[in-house]
Design an enzyme around this catalytic site. Structure first.
Site, PDB file in Angstrom:
ATOM      1  N   ASP A  35     -10.850  -3.679   0.358  1.00  0.00           N
ATOM      2  CA  ASP A  35      -9.290  -3.249  -0.785  1.00  0.00           C
ATOM      3  C   ASP A  35     -10.566  -1.507  -1.690  1.00  0.00           C
ATOM      4  OD1 ASP A  35      -8.130  -3.138  -2.846  1.00  0.00           O
ATOM      5  OD2 ASP A  35      -7.872  -4.829  -3.175  1.00  0.00           O
ATOM      6  N   SER A 128       7.315  -9.987   2.052  1.00  0.00           N
ATOM      7  CA  SER A 128       8.610 -10.531   1.193  1.00  0.00           C
ATOM      8  C   SER A 128       9.854 -10.820   0.713  1.00  0.00           C
ATOM      9  CB  SER A 128       8.382  -9.302  -0.322  1.00  0.00           C
ATOM     10  OG  SER A 128       9.358  -9.407  -1.346  1.00  0.00           O
ATOM     11  N   TYR A 156      10.276  -0.005  -0.281  1.00  0.00           N
ATOM     12  CA  TYR A 156       9.326  -0.637  -0.534  1.00  0.00           C
ATOM     13  C   TYR A 156       9.612  -1.738   1.245  1.00  0.00           C
ATOM     14  CZ  TYR A 156       6.988  -4.931  -1.059  1.00  0.00           C
ATOM     15  OH  TYR A 156       6.210  -6.974  -1.289  1.00  0.00           O
ATOM     16  N   LYS A 160       8.063  -3.451   4.222  1.00  0.00           N
ATOM     17  CA  LYS A 160       7.750  -4.911   4.726  1.00  0.00           C
ATOM     18  C   LYS A 160       8.593  -5.230   6.686  1.00  0.00           C
ATOM     19  CE  LYS A 160       5.137  -6.017   1.651  1.00  0.00           C
ATOM     20  NZ  LYS A 160       3.519  -6.706   2.160  1.00  0.00           N
ATOM     21  N   PHE A 186       8.663 -15.602  -2.344  1.00  0.00           N
ATOM     22  CA  PHE A 186       9.569 -14.991  -3.787  1.00  0.00           C
ATOM     23  C   PHE A 186       9.017 -14.555  -4.645  1.00  0.00           C
ATOM     24  CE2 PHE A 186      13.752 -16.120  -1.919  1.00  0.00           C
ATOM     25  CZ  PHE A 186      13.706 -16.078   0.028  1.00  0.00           C
ATOM     26  N   ASP A 307      18.805  -4.038  -8.998  1.00  0.00           N
ATOM     27  CA  ASP A 307      18.978  -5.996  -9.104  1.00  0.00           C
ATOM     28  C   ASP A 307      20.351  -6.127  -8.379  1.00  0.00           C
ATOM     29  OD1 ASP A 307      16.527  -5.951  -9.700  1.00  0.00           O
ATOM     30  OD2 ASP A 307      17.384  -6.304 -12.071  1.00  0.00           O
TER      31      ASP A 307
HETATM   32  P1  NAD Z   1      -1.957  -6.657  -5.624  1.00  0.00           P
HETATM   33  O1  NAD Z   1      -1.520  -5.035  -6.174  1.00  0.00           O
HETATM   34  O2  NAD Z   1      -2.301  -6.982  -6.730  1.00  0.00           O
HETATM   35  O3  NAD Z   1      -2.632  -6.441  -4.469  1.00  0.00           O
HETATM   36  C1  NAD Z   1      -2.037  -5.437  -3.392  1.00  0.00           C
HETATM   37  C2  NAD Z   1      -4.233  -4.901  -3.285  1.00  0.00           C
HETATM   38  O4  NAD Z   1      -4.173  -3.758  -1.974  1.00  0.00           O
HETATM   39  C3  NAD Z   1      -4.276  -3.894  -4.360  1.00  0.00           C
HETATM   40  O5  NAD Z   1      -5.722  -4.495  -5.022  1.00  0.00           O
HETATM   41  C4  NAD Z   1      -5.152  -2.590  -3.947  1.00  0.00           C
HETATM   42  O6  NAD Z   1      -6.094  -1.918  -4.643  1.00  0.00           O
HETATM   43  C5  NAD Z   1      -4.765  -2.591  -2.553  1.00  0.00           C
HETATM   44  N1  NAD Z   1      -4.532  -2.093  -1.534  1.00  0.00           N
HETATM   45  C6  NAD Z   1      -2.957  -1.053  -1.596  1.00  0.00           C
HETATM   46  N2  NAD Z   1      -3.419  -0.435  -0.531  1.00  0.00           N
HETATM   47  C7  NAD Z   1      -4.131  -0.369   0.321  1.00  0.00           C
HETATM   48  C8  NAD Z   1      -5.023   0.244   1.358  1.00  0.00           C
HETATM   49  N3  NAD Z   1      -4.315   0.887   1.610  1.00  0.00           N
HETATM   50  N4  NAD Z   1      -6.702   0.114   1.912  1.00  0.00           N
HETATM   51  C9  NAD Z   1      -6.917  -0.803   1.205  1.00  0.00           C
HETATM   52  N5  NAD Z   1      -6.344  -1.807  -0.166  1.00  0.00           N
HETATM   53  C10 NAD Z   1      -5.527  -1.005  -0.078  1.00  0.00           C
HETATM   54  O7  NAD Z   1      -0.218  -6.816  -5.295  1.00  0.00           O
HETATM   55  P2  NAD Z   1       0.144  -8.150  -5.169  1.00  0.00           P
HETATM   56  O8  NAD Z   1       0.842  -8.674  -6.315  1.00  0.00           O
HETATM   57  O9  NAD Z   1      -1.683  -8.854  -5.243  1.00  0.00           O
HETATM   58  O10 NAD Z   1       0.560  -8.401  -3.461  1.00  0.00           O
HETATM   59  C11 NAD Z   1      -0.090  -8.689  -2.352  1.00  0.00           C
HETATM   60  C12 NAD Z   1       0.796  -8.557  -1.287  1.00  0.00           C
HETATM   61  O11 NAD Z   1       1.961  -9.386  -1.418  1.00  0.00           O
HETATM   62  C13 NAD Z   1       1.500  -7.042  -1.123  1.00  0.00           C
HETATM   63  O12 NAD Z   1       1.359  -6.799   0.081  1.00  0.00           O
HETATM   64  C14 NAD Z   1       2.676  -7.097  -1.410  1.00  0.00           C
HETATM   65  O13 NAD Z   1       3.765  -6.264  -1.346  1.00  0.00           O
HETATM   66  C15 NAD Z   1       2.911  -8.793  -1.490  1.00  0.00           C
HETATM   67  N6  NAD Z   1       4.352  -9.445  -1.869  1.00  0.00           N
HETATM   68  C16 NAD Z   1       4.039  -9.746  -3.549  1.00  0.00           C
HETATM   69  C17 NAD Z   1       5.074  -9.888  -4.305  1.00  0.00           C
HETATM   70  C18 NAD Z   1       4.833  -9.698  -6.091  1.00  0.00           C
HETATM   71  O14 NAD Z   1       5.655 -10.067  -6.473  1.00  0.00           O
HETATM   72  N7  NAD Z   1       3.349  -9.452  -6.159  1.00  0.00           N
HETATM   73  C19 NAD Z   1       5.836 -10.352  -3.829  1.00  0.00           C
HETATM   74  C20 NAD Z   1       6.149 -10.677  -1.974  1.00  0.00           C
HETATM   75  C21 NAD Z   1       5.573  -9.939  -1.579  1.00  0.00           C
HETATM   76  C1  WQD Z   2      13.593 -10.599 -11.943  1.00  0.00           C
HETATM   77  C2  WQD Z   2      14.004 -11.095 -13.431  1.00  0.00           C
HETATM   78  C3  WQD Z   2      14.789  -8.647 -13.799  1.00  0.00           C
HETATM   79  C4  WQD Z   2      11.754  -6.875 -16.217  1.00  0.00           C
HETATM   80  C5  WQD Z   2      10.654  -8.344  -7.809  1.00  0.00           C
HETATM   81  C6  WQD Z   2      10.446  -7.009  -6.396  1.00  0.00           C
HETATM   82  C7  WQD Z   2      10.416  -7.998  -5.200  1.00  0.00           C
HETATM   83  C8  WQD Z   2       9.332  -8.739  -5.587  1.00  0.00           C
HETATM   84  C9  WQD Z   2       9.291  -9.356  -6.085  1.00  0.00           C
HETATM   85  C10 WQD Z   2       7.793  -8.036  -3.817  1.00  0.00           C
HETATM   86  C11 WQD Z   2      15.288  -9.838 -12.748  1.00  0.00           C
HETATM   87  C12 WQD Z   2      14.715  -9.331 -14.597  1.00  0.00           C
HETATM   88  C13 WQD Z   2      11.934  -7.951 -15.484  1.00  0.00           C
HETATM   89  C14 WQD Z   2      12.375  -7.157 -17.532  1.00  0.00           C
HETATM   90  C15 WQD Z   2      13.933  -7.990 -17.461  1.00  0.00           C
HETATM   91  N1  WQD Z   2       8.102  -7.838  -4.465  1.00  0.00           N
HETATM   92  N2  WQD Z   2      13.669  -8.357 -15.609  1.00  0.00           N
HETATM   93  N3  WQD Z   2      13.742  -7.270 -17.970  1.00  0.00           N
HETATM   94  O1  WQD Z   2      12.994  -7.533  -8.832  1.00  0.00           O
HETATM   95  O2  WQD Z   2      13.402 -10.424  -8.756  1.00  0.00           O
HETATM   96  O3  WQD Z   2      11.370  -8.831  -7.357  1.00  0.00           O
HETATM   97  O4  WQD Z   2       9.285  -8.570  -7.700  1.00  0.00           O
HETATM   98  O5  WQD Z   2       7.908  -7.642  -3.009  1.00  0.00           O
HETATM   99  O6  WQD Z   2      10.160  -7.432  -3.825  1.00  0.00           O
HETATM  100  O7  WQD Z   2      11.461  -6.580  -6.141  1.00  0.00           O
HETATM  101  O8  WQD Z   2      11.346  -9.186  -9.944  1.00  0.00           O
HETATM  102  O9  WQD Z   2       9.711  -9.503 -12.444  1.00  0.00           O
HETATM  103  O10 WQD Z   2      10.906  -6.859 -11.646  1.00  0.00           O
HETATM  104  O11 WQD Z   2      12.498  -8.898 -11.860  1.00  0.00           O
HETATM  105  O12 WQD Z   2      15.274  -8.995 -17.210  1.00  0.00           O
HETATM  106  O13 WQD Z   2      11.182  -6.197 -18.044  1.00  0.00           O
HETATM  107  O14 WQD Z   2      14.013 -10.197 -14.382  1.00  0.00           O
HETATM  108  O15 WQD Z   2      16.398  -7.628 -14.010  1.00  0.00           O
HETATM  109  O16 WQD Z   2      16.444 -10.146 -12.916  1.00  0.00           O
HETATM  110  P1  WQD Z   2      12.761  -8.895  -8.839  1.00  0.00           P
HETATM  111  P2  WQD Z   2      11.219  -8.886 -11.406  1.00  0.00           P
END
Ligand code: NAD
Ligand code: WQD
Length: 359
Positions: A35, A128, A156, A160, A186, A307
């Site tokens: 990381d 995602s 973003y 993906k 999700f 959204d």
């Molecule tokens: P996060 O930011 O907490 O974790 C990602 C980690 O990757 C971080 O610790 C960051 O420091 C590290 N990182 C980023 N770029 C890097 C690089 N070039 N080299 C080494 N380390 C690097 O995010 P998360 O919520 O744990 O998400 C993890 C994965 O899941 C991500 O790929 C994200 O796109 C995907 N994802 C997250 C969500 C969400 O809502 N949290 C939803 C769908 C998909």
């Molecule tokens: C959830 C709901 C907002 C904040 C995002 C990324 C998606 C995935 C997951 C990575 C929505 C509402 C939110 C606030 C609000 N990430 N909201 N007030 O947008 O569904 O998904 O995270 O892959 O790609 O887009 O998640 O938690 O931001 O929002 O009313 O301050 O909450 O409008 O309906 P989202 P979120």
């Protein structure tokens, strides 16, 4: 499992990666973390070692840097990779798209090159639900199955989808070799029930749960509810919120599925990781207030750009093939999130100073 396998966890200091490491270690896997800490701190790794009662090798390395990446593969006998590392802020990706394309895609390319060079064939990838874009274009496909046409609406999401395509191309070039599980998450929420690890966003949180938690701990004044004029049961958008511990377990299920495939039988396949149940913003708000034990101030503002009305998974494929389904509900996620927030009001920062023990 006959021999103890070693999993390289990219982005393992982050939110989902850290929770997955707990499950990996509980399931008998060894972990190595890489990381660059661009969105996390070493404190999460230190806490993981306490929680898991074991040392976890950590490399403070950027995936885009070939030489140190190669060193990781030389120094460790890696059996498989779970690839979380990436930048993930949707809004930011529209402002600085090149940084997102560079980091997410180049980082993945370097990783895959090293896997090829060191004969590591199994990879679980963090995709995602954002790849579906506005799935309401296909009203017959809500809840959303994996067959739903993809169409991300932000850079973003494009990164993906591009990585999904890179994996598919690589698999098609050597179908006997590669084993790829593409997991489309999700909305992950919640924290580990220990209160030791959780989500620690930098700056103003974009996501609903972290924002509500900061209002409840007094760091922000009120929640802005982004629109209550959607055509849903209470006017607010619907999402499929999934407890991060359930999500973490989905990775173990995917890894075991890949482990169980015969030599010579590769795969590249997508699975939705969701609960199949949609909740509105107001429903999550209510569950969180119940967890906190008081009403959190909020105001309804205008809709947030980008959204969509409803993103709910059809999780049947994961249930049938990975033998995985969610077990924890939104109320439990809110309770665990609140424990994390109250016990760590500044996340991993100690007394407001970012902790970093990596040197
Ligand atoms: P996060 O930011 O907490 O974790 C990602 C980690 O990757 C971080 O610790 C960051 O420091 C590290 N990182 C980023 N770029 C890097 C690089 N070039 N080299 C080494 N380390 C690097 O995010 P998360 O919520 O744990 O998400 C993890 C994965 O899941 C991500 O790929 C994200 O796109 C995907 N994802 C997250 C969500 C969400 O809502 N949290 C939803 C769908 C998909
Ligand atoms: C959830 C709901 C907002 C904040 C995002 C990324 C998606 C995935 C997951 C990575 C929505 C509402 C939110 C606030 C609000 N990430 N909201 N007030 O947008 O569904 O998904 O995270 O892959 O790609 O887009 O998640 O938690 O931001 O929002 O009313 O301050 O909450 O409008 O309906 P989202 P979120």
């Amino acid at each position: 499992m006959t021999k103890q396998q070693t999993v390289l966890v990219t982005g393992g200091a982050g939110y989902i990666g850290s929770h997955t490491i707990v499950e990996l270690i509980e399931n008998g896997y060894n972990c190595v973390i890489v990381d660059n800490l661009c969105n996390s701190s070493y404190e999460s790794v230190a806490r993981l070692e306490v929680l898991c009662k074991t040392h976890i090798p950590f490399y403070h390395v950027d995936l885009c840097d070939r030489e140190p990446m190669e060193r990781i593969f030389k120094e460790n006998k890696i059996d498989s990779v779970i690839h979380f590392a990436g930048l993930k802020a949707v809004g930011e990706s529209t402002e600085i798209p090149l940084k997102y394309y560079h980091n997410n895609i180049l980082g993945t390319l370097v990783l895959l090159e090293m896997m090829q060079r060191y004969d590591v064939e199994k990879l679980v990838f963090s995709s995602s639900a954002t790849v579906y874009g506005d799935a309401t274009r296909f009203p017959d496909m809500i809840p959303i199955p994996e067959e739903c046409p993809v169409g991300p609406t932000n850079p973003y999401g494009q990164t993906k989808l591009a990585i999904e395509k890179i994996l598919a191309d690589l698999y098609n070039s050597e179908k006997e070799t590669w084993k790829f599980a593409i997991l489309r998450y999700f909305n992950p929420i919640g924290a580990h029930p220990s209160g030791l690890i959780g989500e620690d966003p930098l700056g103003i949180p974009n996501n609903l749960l972290p924002y509500m938690a900061q209002v409840a701990t007094g760091r922000r004044e009120k929640l802005n509810v982004f629109g209550n004029d959607y055509d849903t049961r209470d006017g607010t958008p619907i999402r499929d919120y999934i407890h991060v511990v359930d999500l973490a377990k989905g990775h173990i299920a995917a890894l075991k599925y890949l482990d169980a495939r015969q030599t010579g039988k590769g795969i590249c396949r997508e699975w939705n990781l969701g609960s199949g149940k949609g909740s509105t913003v107001f429903e999550v708000y209510r569950a969180f207030c119940d967890a906190v034990g008081e009403e959190i101030p909020y105001v309804v503002t205008g809709r947030r750009a980008g959204d969509v009305i409803n993103l709910t998974a059809k999780p049947d494929r994961a249930k049938q093939e990975l033998k995985w389904q969610t077990e924890l509900d939104v109320a439990t996620a809110c309770k665990d999130n609140w424990k994390w927030a109250t016990e760590n009001p500044f996340g991993y920062q100690l007394k407001g100073v970012k902790a970093d023990f990596s040197t």
